[in-house]
Design a protein around this motif. Structure first.
Motif, PDB file in Angstrom:
ATOM      1  N   GLU A   1       0.763  -1.166   0.075  1.00  0.00           N
ATOM      2  CA  GLU A   1       0.072  -0.110   0.186  1.00  0.00           C
ATOM      3  C   GLU A   1       0.867   1.203   0.118  1.00  0.00           C
TER       4      GLU A   1
ATOM      5  N   ASP B   1      -1.861   6.261   0.616  1.00  0.00           N
ATOM      6  CA  ASP B   1      -3.228   5.692   0.912  1.00  0.00           C
ATOM      7  C   ASP B   1      -3.255   5.228   2.226  1.00  0.00           C
TER       8      ASP B   1
ATOM      9  N   ARG C   1      -6.159   6.974   4.634  1.00  0.00           N
ATOM     10  CA  ARG C   1      -7.042   6.286   5.588  1.00  0.00           C
ATOM     11  C   ARG C   1      -7.119   6.604   6.840  1.00  0.00           C
TER      12      ARG C   1
ATOM     13  N   GLN D   1      -6.505  15.157  -1.171  1.00  0.00           N
ATOM     14  CA  GLN D   1      -7.939  15.399  -0.899  1.00  0.00           C
ATOM     15  C   GLN D   1      -8.650  14.079  -1.547  1.00  0.00           C
ATOM     16  N   ARG D   2      -8.448  13.743  -2.731  1.00  0.00           N
ATOM     17  CA  ARG D   2      -9.097  12.488  -3.285  1.00  0.00           C
ATOM     18  C   ARG D   2      -8.958  11.340  -2.533  1.00  0.00           C
ATOM     19  N   ARG D   3      -7.611  10.864  -2.193  1.00  0.00           N
ATOM     20  CA  ARG D   3      -7.652   9.706  -1.112  1.00  0.00           C
ATOM     21  C   ARG D   3      -8.398   9.751   0.081  1.00  0.00           C
TER      22      ARG D   3
ATOM     23  N   VAL E   1     -11.097  11.591   0.626  1.00  0.00           N
ATOM     24  CA  VAL E   1     -12.328  11.449   0.380  1.00  0.00           C
ATOM     25  C   VAL E   1     -12.683   9.882   0.265  1.00  0.00           C
ATOM     26  N   TYR E   2     -11.897   9.309  -0.671  1.00  0.00           N
ATOM     27  CA  TYR E   2     -12.223   7.810  -0.889  1.00  0.00           C
ATOM     28  C   TYR E   2     -12.186   7.072   0.254  1.00  0.00           C
ATOM     29  N   TRP E   3     -11.313   7.280   1.166  1.00  0.00           N
ATOM     30  CA  TRP E   3     -11.247   6.492   2.328  1.00  0.00           C
ATOM     31  C   TRP E   3     -12.436   6.854   3.439  1.00  0.00           C
ATOM     32  N   SER E   4     -13.132   8.122   3.223  1.00  0.00           N
ATOM     33  CA  SER E   4     -13.987   8.417   4.239  1.00  0.00           C
ATOM     34  C   SER E   4     -15.179   7.728   3.851  1.00  0.00           C
ATOM     35  N   PHE E   5     -15.643   7.075   2.900  1.00  0.00           N
ATOM     36  CA  PHE E   5     -16.715   6.296   2.513  1.00  0.00           C
ATOM     37  C   PHE E   5     -16.445   4.949   3.204  1.00  0.00           C
TER      38      PHE E   5
ATOM     39  N   ARG F   1     -16.601   0.996   3.535  1.00  0.00           N
ATOM     40  CA  ARG F   1     -16.265  -0.111   2.692  1.00  0.00           C
ATOM     41  C   ARG F   1     -17.213  -1.417   2.788  1.00  0.00           C
TER      42      ARG F   1
END
Length: 83
Positions: free
Chosen positions: A15, A19, A23, A46-48, A50-54, A56
């Motif tokens: 990883e 990331d 996370r 910012q994108r990563r 936001v991605y990890w904020s949702f 799984r």
């Protein structure tokens, strides 16, 4: 597989540090708080975050999608007036 080795043709990449950090931030703080706290956050970071904020897992997604704050009364009609 013996000794935890992957089958031929199957490789696993470690990883990325981005990331891992994103996370950990997403687990600890809401994205809005991160935006308020730091003046400049590079877009890839910012994108990563936001991605990890949702969530799984399907269970977590269902839990959050059915979350009710109590702000809306299902017995209330349009405009908030009771039917």
């Amino acid at each position: 597989a013996p000794l935890g080795l992957l089958p031929l043709g199957k490789t696993q990449s470690p990883e990325s540090l981005l990331d891992i950090a994103a996370r950990k931030v997403a687990e600890k703080w809401p994205f809005q708080r991160v935006e308020e706290r730091f003046e400049r956050i590079p877009e890839p970071v910012q994108r990563r975050i936001v991605y990890w904020s949702f969530p799984r897992s399907e269970r977590e997604i269902c839990m959050y999608s059915s979350f009710n704050t109590g702000a809306e009364d299902p017995a209330a009609g349009p405009g908030g007036a009771a039917a």
